[in-house]
Design an enzyme around this catalytic site. Structure first.
Site, PDB file in Angstrom:
ATOM      1  N   GLU A 154      -8.830  -8.428  -4.631  1.00 15.09           N
ATOM      2  CA  GLU A 154      -7.932  -7.280  -4.447  1.00 15.09           C
ATOM      3  C   GLU A 154      -8.768  -6.025  -4.307  1.00 15.09           C
ATOM      4  O   GLU A 154      -9.684  -5.793  -5.108  1.00 15.09           O
ATOM      5  CB  GLU A 154      -7.015  -7.052  -5.666  1.00 15.09           C
ATOM      6  CG  GLU A 154      -5.822  -7.943  -5.781  1.00 15.09           C
ATOM      7  CD  GLU A 154      -4.930  -7.524  -6.970  1.00 15.09           C
ATOM      8  OE1 GLU A 154      -4.937  -6.332  -7.357  1.00 15.09           O
ATOM      9  OE2 GLU A 154      -4.257  -8.415  -7.510  1.00 15.09           O
ATOM     10  N   GLU A 213       5.881  -2.462  -2.230  1.00 10.53           N
ATOM     11  CA  GLU A 213       6.777  -3.297  -3.042  1.00 10.53           C
ATOM     12  C   GLU A 213       7.613  -2.387  -3.943  1.00 10.53           C
ATOM     13  O   GLU A 213       7.112  -1.830  -4.915  1.00 10.53           O
ATOM     14  CB  GLU A 213       5.963  -4.301  -3.851  1.00 10.53           C
ATOM     15  CG  GLU A 213       5.190  -5.290  -2.977  1.00 10.53           C
ATOM     16  CD  GLU A 213       4.202  -6.145  -3.773  1.00 10.53           C
ATOM     17  OE1 GLU A 213       4.663  -7.006  -4.547  1.00 10.53           O
ATOM     18  OE2 GLU A 213       2.982  -5.928  -3.640  1.00 10.53           O
ATOM     19  N   LYS A 268       8.005  -2.761  -8.092  1.00  6.69           N
ATOM     20  CA  LYS A 268       6.879  -2.717  -9.026  1.00  6.69           C
ATOM     21  C   LYS A 268       7.073  -1.548  -9.979  1.00  6.69           C
ATOM     22  O   LYS A 268       7.563  -0.488  -9.590  1.00  6.69           O
ATOM     23  CB  LYS A 268       5.552  -2.568  -8.272  1.00  6.69           C
ATOM     24  CG  LYS A 268       5.190  -3.810  -7.464  1.00  6.69           C
ATOM     25  CD  LYS A 268       3.729  -3.835  -7.070  1.00  6.69           C
ATOM     26  CE  LYS A 268       2.878  -4.384  -8.193  1.00  6.69           C
ATOM     27  NZ  LYS A 268       1.485  -4.625  -7.788  1.00  6.69           N
ATOM     28  N   GLU A 310       1.774   2.457  -7.506  1.00  4.52           N
ATOM     29  CA  GLU A 310       1.984   1.006  -7.577  1.00  4.52           C
ATOM     30  C   GLU A 310       2.927   0.495  -6.483  1.00  4.52           C
ATOM     31  O   GLU A 310       2.829  -0.649  -6.058  1.00  4.52           O
ATOM     32  CB  GLU A 310       2.541   0.603  -8.952  1.00  4.52           C
ATOM     33  CG  GLU A 310       1.506   0.610 -10.062  1.00  4.52           C
ATOM     34  CD  GLU A 310       0.419  -0.428  -9.860  1.00  4.52           C
ATOM     35  OE1 GLU A 310       0.738  -1.598  -9.548  1.00  4.52           O
ATOM     36  OE2 GLU A 310      -0.768  -0.078  -9.990  1.00  4.52           O
TER      37      GLU A 310
END
Length: 449
Positions: free
Chosen positions: A265, A319, A322, A328
C-alpha cells in the site's frame, strides 16, 4: 593523499562498462470496497483492463469479485482478514476449509498469486499479533495439501509503525518487543518460502506530521536537493525510497538481509481535513504520477539498487463508508462513477515524453587522456566542492567502476552546484554539456543542488 582520491586513482585502469539497470518494477492497485456506491465487479474488471492494470490486491476473498476476475489476465492478491487469525492459528482444519472455499475453488481461472494473512496486525486493536505466524504456517500447509504452495505465496502487510526507528534509513530498526516473538519467526518463514515481506508505506503521513522538516518536493518525487544518509553516505531523492530502505536496514539488523520487499500500500489523499497538511488533488497526482514513473524506470532503492520496486497503489476508488479523517475517504484514483479523480499514467507507454527539457548535465569527454580526467576529478572532488560521496565504494554511483563514469558524476555535481554557469563544464577540455540525462549504470545524475 586521501583514501578517497587514492581509490579513484586506482580506477583509472578500468574501461567503461555498458549501461545496465534493474528490471523495471510493477504497479498494481488495491481494490478496497468499504463503500455503498461502487460499480459491479464485472465493470471494475473492465476498468482495470482499460487502464492496463494487471495486478490487484483485495482485502478479502469476496466470491463475486474473484469470479469477475476469472480469465481476465489480472494477477490477484487475496487476504485472510485479521478477525480470522485466531481460528486460523488454532486449527489446521480451519485453514484447510478456508483455502478450499476461498482459494482453490477459484483457481486456476482466477490467477491468485499471493495471500496476505492479516493486515497491519501489530496495530490491530484486536491484539492478534500472537496468532500471525502460526496462522501463516497453517495456511501454507493447507496450500501444500492442495498442491497450490508452488504457485501462491504467503506474507503479511506491515505498517511502518512496526519500526522503532526509520531515520536515517541506515539506522532502521524494528520495535524491540516485536523482534523475538514475531518479526524473526515471520522473516524466517518468508525466507524459507522465498516470499516477499509486504510493507504499507505512506510518505504522506510522515510529511503531514513533519512538514516543517520534510520538503514537499522530497515527498512528491519532484526535483529536490535530496537527503544524504549520515550513516552510509547514500543519497535519497525521495521519501518513499528512504522508508523502504529503513525496512531493509531493520531486517538486516536482525539477520535477514536477503528477504525482498513489496510495497502493498502507498498513496496520497486528494482531499483532507484542515489539519491534514499536504492533502489535495494536485499533490495526489504528483505523488502517484511520480511514483509510477519512478517504478517503471527500473531502478531499485539506494540500498538495494538491483531489486526492482514493486508497488500497489492505494486505492482504486474513493470509499465513502471508511471512518476516520476526511483523507481516509479520498485515496481513490477513481470516483465510483469510474471517472478519474486526477490523471495518472499506469504504463511507460502512456507517460509524458521525457521531462528533461531545458535541463542540462555535464559529462566527461571519453576521448580525453586519463591524466586530464583524473586531474579534473581530483579538482572537482577537492577544491571544487562537488558532492563525490555517491561515487565512493558501496555507494549508489560507484558502479560502473570507470574513470569516465566517476569523473562525469563529479563534473556534473560541480556544474549543478555552480548553477550551470558558463565555463563550469570545461575542466581543461575534459568535459562537455549534454541535454539528455547521462546513463552510467543505475546512477541518476542530479539536475540541481
Amino acid at each position: 593523499m586521501s583514501l578517497f582520491v587514492l581509490s579513484l586513482l586506482m580506477l583509472s585502469s578500468f574501461s567503461v562498462m555498458p549501461f545496465t539497470h534493474a528490471d523495471s518494477g510493477m504497479i498494481g492497485v488495491n481494490y478496497g470496497r468499504i463503500a455503498n456506491n461502487l460499480p459491479a465487479p464485472e465493470k471494475v474488471v473492465e476498468l482495470l483492463k482499460s487502464q492496463g492494470i494487471n495486478r490487484v490486491k483485495l482485502y478479502d476473498t469476496d466470491s463475486s469479485v474473484l469470479t469477475a476476475l476469472a480469465n481476465s489476465g489480472i494477477k490477484v492478491v487475496v487476504s485472510l482478514p485479521n478477525e480470522n487469525l485466531s481460528a486460523a492459528a488454532a486449527d489446521q482444519s480451519y485453514t484447510d476449509a478456508w483455502v478450499q472455499d476461498n482459494v482453490k475453488k477459484y483457481t486456476p481461472a482466477t490467477d491468485i498469486e499471493a495471500i496476505a494473512v492479516g493486515n497491519e496486525v501489530f496495530v490491530d486493536p484486536g491484539n492478534t499479533t500472537a496468532y500471525l505466524v502460526p496462522a501463516m504456517k497453517n495456511v501454507q500447509s493447507s496450500l501444500a495439501k492442495f498442491s497450490l504452495d508452488g504457485a501462491i505465496k504467503i506474507s503479511s502487510p506491515l505498517a511502518l509503525s512496526a519500526l522503532a526507528n526509520s531515520y536515517p534509513p541506515s539506522a532502521g530498526s524494528f520495535k524491540p518487543d516485536l523482534i523475538e516473538p514475531v518479526i524473526k519467526p515471520m522473516l524466517d518463514f518468508l525466507r524459507k518460502t522465498s516470499s516477499h515481506l509486504m510493507v504499507n508505506a505512506y510518505p504522506f503521513f510522515a510529511y503531514a506530521a513533519n512538514a516543517d522538516k520534510i520538503s514537499l518536493e522530497y515527498a512528491l518525487f519532484k526535483e529536490n536537493a535530496g537527503n544524504v544518509d549520515s550513516g552510509n553516505g547514500l543519497k535519497y531523492e525521495n521519501l518513499l525510497d528512504a522508508q523502504i530502505d529503513a525496512v531493509f536496514a531493520a531486517m538486516s539488523a536482525v539477520g535477514f538481509n536477503d528477504v525482498k520487499v513489496v510495497v502493498t500500500e502507498t498513496g496520497w489523499p486528494s482531499a483532507g481535513d484542515e489539519n491534514e497538511i499536504g492533502a489535495g488533488s494536485a499533490n495526489a497526482a504528483a505523488y502517484n504520477g511520480g511514483l509510477v514513473k519512478r517504478v517503471l524506470t527500473g531502478n531499485g532503492t539506494p540500498l538495494k539498487p538491483k531489486e526492482p520496486l514493486n508497488v500497489y497503489l492505494f486505492a482504486l476508488f474513493n470509499e465513502n463508508q471508511k471512518t476516520g479523517p476526511t483523507s481516509e475517504r479520498n485515496y481513490g484514483l477513481f470516483y465510483p462513477n469510474e471517472n478519474k479523480v486526477y490523471d495518472v499514467p499506469f504504463s511507460a507507454k502512456s507517460m509524458p515524453v521525457n521531462d528533461s527539457k531545458e535541463k542540462t548535465w555535464c559529462v566527461a569527454n571519453g576521448k580525453t587522456s586519463k591524466e586530464k580526467l583524473q586531474e579534473g576529478l581530483d579538482y572537482a572532488c577537492g577544491e571544487g566542492g562537488a558532492d563525490c560521496r555517491p561515487i565512493q565504494k558501496g555507494a549508489t554511483c560507484y558502479d560502473p567502476e570507470s574513470l569516465e563514469a566517476h569523473a562525469s558524476y563529479a563534473f556534473n555535481s560541480y556544474y549543478q552546484k555552480n548553477a550551470r554557469g558558463v565555463g563550469t563544464c570545461d575542466f581543461g577540455g575534459a568535459a562537455y554539456v549534454v541535454s539528455q540525462p547521462p546513463k552510467y549504470g543505475k546512477c541518476e545524475f542530479p539536475t540541481g543542488h
